[in-house]
Design an enzyme around this catalytic site. Structure first.
Site, PDB file in Angstrom:
ATOM      1  N   THR A   1       3.056  -1.714   8.742  1.00  0.00           N
ATOM      2  CA  THR A   1       3.239  -0.260   8.870  1.00  0.00           C
ATOM      3  C   THR A   1       2.955   0.108  10.319  1.00  0.00           C
ATOM      4  O   THR A   1       1.835  -0.088  10.804  1.00  0.00           O
ATOM      5  CB  THR A   1       2.260   0.514   7.956  1.00  0.00           C
TER       6      THR A   1
ATOM      7  N   LYS B   1       7.669   5.072   4.944  1.00  0.00           N
ATOM      8  CA  LYS B   1       6.318   4.561   4.670  1.00  0.00           C
ATOM      9  C   LYS B   1       5.233   5.530   5.177  1.00  0.00           C
ATOM     10  O   LYS B   1       4.215   5.766   4.518  1.00  0.00           O
ATOM     11  CB  LYS B   1       6.170   3.187   5.335  1.00  0.00           C
TER      12      LYS B   1
ATOM     13  N   LYS C   1      -5.207   4.618  10.603  1.00  0.00           N
ATOM     14  CA  LYS C   1      -4.059   4.339  11.484  1.00  0.00           C
ATOM     15  C   LYS C   1      -2.788   5.032  10.967  1.00  0.00           C
ATOM     16  O   LYS C   1      -2.065   5.686  11.718  1.00  0.00           O
ATOM     17  CB  LYS C   1      -3.830   2.824  11.532  1.00  0.00           C
TER      18      LYS C   1
ATOM     19  N   LEU D   1       1.546  -7.679   9.891  1.00  0.00           N
ATOM     20  CA  LEU D   1       0.442  -7.571  10.850  1.00  0.00           C
ATOM     21  C   LEU D   1      -0.245  -6.207  10.678  1.00  0.00           C
ATOM     22  O   LEU D   1       0.308  -5.309  10.052  1.00  0.00           O
ATOM     23  CB  LEU D   1       1.009  -7.741  12.264  1.00  0.00           C
ATOM     24  N   PRO D   2      -1.432  -6.036  11.282  1.00  0.00           N
ATOM     25  CA  PRO D   2      -2.150  -4.772  11.050  1.00  0.00           C
ATOM     26  C   PRO D   2      -1.429  -3.517  11.575  1.00  0.00           C
ATOM     27  O   PRO D   2      -1.318  -2.531  10.852  1.00  0.00           O
ATOM     28  CB  PRO D   2      -3.483  -4.991  11.773  1.00  0.00           C
TER      29      PRO D   2
HETATM   30  P1  NAD Z   1      -5.013  -7.570   7.237  1.00  0.00           P
HETATM   31  O1  NAD Z   1      -5.774  -7.122   8.411  1.00  0.00           O
HETATM   32  O2  NAD Z   1      -5.725  -8.021   6.010  1.00  0.00           O
HETATM   33  O3  NAD Z   1      -4.008  -8.760   7.661  1.00  0.00           O
HETATM   34  C1  NAD Z   1      -3.356  -8.855   8.895  1.00  0.00           C
HETATM   35  C2  NAD Z   1      -3.239 -10.314   9.281  1.00  0.00           C
HETATM   36  O4  NAD Z   1      -2.531 -10.397  10.525  1.00  0.00           O
HETATM   37  C3  NAD Z   1      -4.589 -11.004   9.502  1.00  0.00           C
HETATM   38  O5  NAD Z   1      -4.594 -12.255   8.863  1.00  0.00           O
HETATM   39  C4  NAD Z   1      -4.675 -11.150  11.026  1.00  0.00           C
HETATM   40  O6  NAD Z   1      -5.455 -12.253  11.433  1.00  0.00           O
HETATM   41  C5  NAD Z   1      -3.206 -11.340  11.359  1.00  0.00           C
HETATM   42  N1  NAD Z   1      -2.835 -11.071  12.748  1.00  0.00           N
HETATM   43  C6  NAD Z   1      -3.257 -10.079  13.572  1.00  0.00           C
HETATM   44  N2  NAD Z   1      -2.653 -10.159  14.776  1.00  0.00           N
HETATM   45  C7  NAD Z   1      -1.816 -11.227  14.705  1.00  0.00           C
HETATM   46  C8  NAD Z   1      -0.911 -11.829  15.624  1.00  0.00           C
HETATM   47  N3  NAD Z   1      -0.713 -11.337  16.861  1.00  0.00           N
HETATM   48  N4  NAD Z   1      -0.217 -12.921  15.217  1.00  0.00           N
HETATM   49  C9  NAD Z   1      -0.399 -13.444  13.970  1.00  0.00           C
HETATM   50  N5  NAD Z   1      -1.253 -12.919  13.066  1.00  0.00           N
HETATM   51  C10 NAD Z   1      -1.936 -11.812  13.418  1.00  0.00           C
HETATM   52  O7  NAD Z   1      -4.022  -6.356   6.888  1.00  0.00           O
HETATM   53  P2  NAD Z   1      -3.283  -6.076   5.485  1.00  0.00           P
HETATM   54  O8  NAD Z   1      -4.167  -5.255   4.619  1.00  0.00           O
HETATM   55  O9  NAD Z   1      -2.673  -7.330   4.999  1.00  0.00           O
HETATM   56  O10 NAD Z   1      -2.137  -5.068   6.002  1.00  0.00           O
HETATM   57  C11 NAD Z   1      -1.038  -5.516   6.774  1.00  0.00           C
HETATM   58  C12 NAD Z   1      -0.091  -4.353   6.991  1.00  0.00           C
HETATM   59  O11 NAD Z   1       0.373  -3.887   5.711  1.00  0.00           O
HETATM   60  C13 NAD Z   1      -0.722  -3.155   7.689  1.00  0.00           C
HETATM   61  O12 NAD Z   1       0.206  -2.597   8.565  1.00  0.00           O
HETATM   62  C14 NAD Z   1      -1.053  -2.211   6.550  1.00  0.00           C
HETATM   63  O13 NAD Z   1      -1.053  -0.859   6.997  1.00  0.00           O
HETATM   64  C15 NAD Z   1       0.094  -2.500   5.583  1.00  0.00           C
HETATM   65  N6  NAD Z   1      -0.198  -2.278   4.168  1.00  0.00           N
HETATM   66  C16 NAD Z   1      -1.389  -2.685   3.622  1.00  0.00           C
HETATM   67  C17 NAD Z   1      -1.619  -2.472   2.264  1.00  0.00           C
HETATM   68  C18 NAD Z   1      -2.923  -2.900   1.620  1.00  0.00           C
HETATM   69  O14 NAD Z   1      -3.185  -2.482   0.474  1.00  0.00           O
HETATM   70  N7  NAD Z   1      -3.739  -3.724   2.264  1.00  0.00           N
HETATM   71  C19 NAD Z   1      -0.645  -1.865   1.464  1.00  0.00           C
HETATM   72  C20 NAD Z   1       0.565  -1.506   2.048  1.00  0.00           C
HETATM   73  C21 NAD Z   1       0.783  -1.721   3.399  1.00  0.00           C
END
Ligand code: NAD
Length: 316
Positions: A118, A193, A268, A87-88
């Protein structure tokens, strides 16, 4: 040293066996930039996915790829013994796990929750506490590697929580990544992380400044990158995720900074690092400056652009 207020793992009842769980059905929440690739890799390896996401568009994509869509987090945990969440941020973790129709409402006894979001180590410890109340195990397992690594199953998982819980789901992490590191008690995966991403945020600004300076001096950006990548300025930002469009074709900078790791998510993570630094009275001045810079980008409307957009921003 940053110490968890409550070492909840001490009080967790150990599972009866350390063997990997053999279930072929996995619960999954969060089919976003990262989660969609992680979930797809599980499905490619023969796992059935019970999925929930608040986004209709992402749910539709998941359905098309073969996942079974359920109507609440509670329904996911009622139907699976292992649930992975991606999740975000921390507030979404609270929402998905603790609110009405949340994961813990439907949790099966001895089930395992693996949160790859994260977020704050304090959120992880609270979730582990709540998991223990329903006889379940909670592991924090944030990842490093970006969208390309998620797609290619090359992520690094940083895991906090009981080792016997990790041993039961390690085979799944090995499908989605190439490194699985147990960092300590619950929350310590998040601790690792947050340190990593503070370095990453700083390094991306440094790489962008160097690429901009080189271009202003007249050197071809691909040539400059080829020098940096065998010299002491090299980093993941220069050789794997270069912020200058056209240097590496498969990364967000070459695709109008779409997809990837949103600037808002980097903001964040840097804010998490600063909050903890303040709590501990620790000086992390470059982390603080980086937070200001990414915050400015978000204020200018670039929150959804990949964080390497800093390169473009410097040229505006
Ligand atoms: P994103 O916003 O693309 O995806 C998050 C997903 O969670 C979305 O599909 C959203 O609709 C869903 N969501 C939100 N609230 C929800 C809920 N209550 N129940 C179910 N689904 C819900 O984010 P991302 O880029 O995939 O990143 C996810 C996590 O991974 C974050 O914490 C980010 O910091 C971490 N991260 C991201 C990356 C990257 O390169 N994108 C790399 C490492 C870590």
């Amino acid at each position: 040293m940053y110490r968890p207020a409550l070492l909840i793992t001490r009080f967790l009842k150990p599972l009866s066996s350390h063997r990997a769980m053999s279930t072929r059905t996995i619960g999954f929440l969060g089919f976003g930039n990262m989660g969609s690739h992680m979930a797809t890799n599980l499905m490619k390896n023969g796992y059935n996915l019970m999925l929930y996401d608040v986004s209709e568009a992402n749910t539709a994509r998941a359905k098309q790829l073969g996942a079974t869509i359920l109507s609440s987090p509670k329904e996911v945990s009622q139907n699976t013994d292992i649930v992975i969440t991606m999740l975000p941020a921390g507030k979404h973790v609270y929402h998905a796990y603790l609110e009405k129709d949340g994961l813990f409402e439907g949790a099966r006894k001895d089930s395992i929750f693996v949160d790859c979001t994260t977020c704050e180590p304090t959120v992880s410890r609270r979730m582990a506490d709540e998991a223990a109340k329903v006889s379940a195990i909670y592991l924090d397992s944030p990842v490093s590697g970006g969208v390309g690594s998620a797609r290619d199953a090359r992520l690094t998982f940083m895991v906090g929580g009981p080792v016997n819980g990790l041993d039961k789901i390690r085979h799944l992490l090995n499908i989605m990544g190439k490194n699985v590191i147990h960092c300590g008690d619950v929350g310590m995966g998040e601790a690792a992380k947050i340190c990593n991403n503070m370095m990453l945020g700083i390094a991306m600004i440094g790489t962008s400044e160097a690429m901009s300076l080189g271009i202003a001096l007249g050197i071809d950006p691909k040539k400059l990158a080829s020098v940096l990548n065998v010299s002491s300025g090299r980093s993941w930002c220069s050789d794997t995720y270069n912020p200058c469009p056209g240097v590496i074709e498969s990364v967000p900078s070459s695709n109008d900074y779409k997809g990837g790791f949103a600037t808002g998510l980097m903001k964040k993570d840097l804010a998490l690092a600063q909050n903890i630094s303040s709590e501990l009275d620790l000086s992390t001045p470059l982390g603080a400056s980086s937070l200001h810079i990414y915050r400015l980008l978000c204020k200018k409307g670039y929150e959804h652009k990949d964080f390497s957009y800093i390169f473009k921003f410097l040229q505006e």
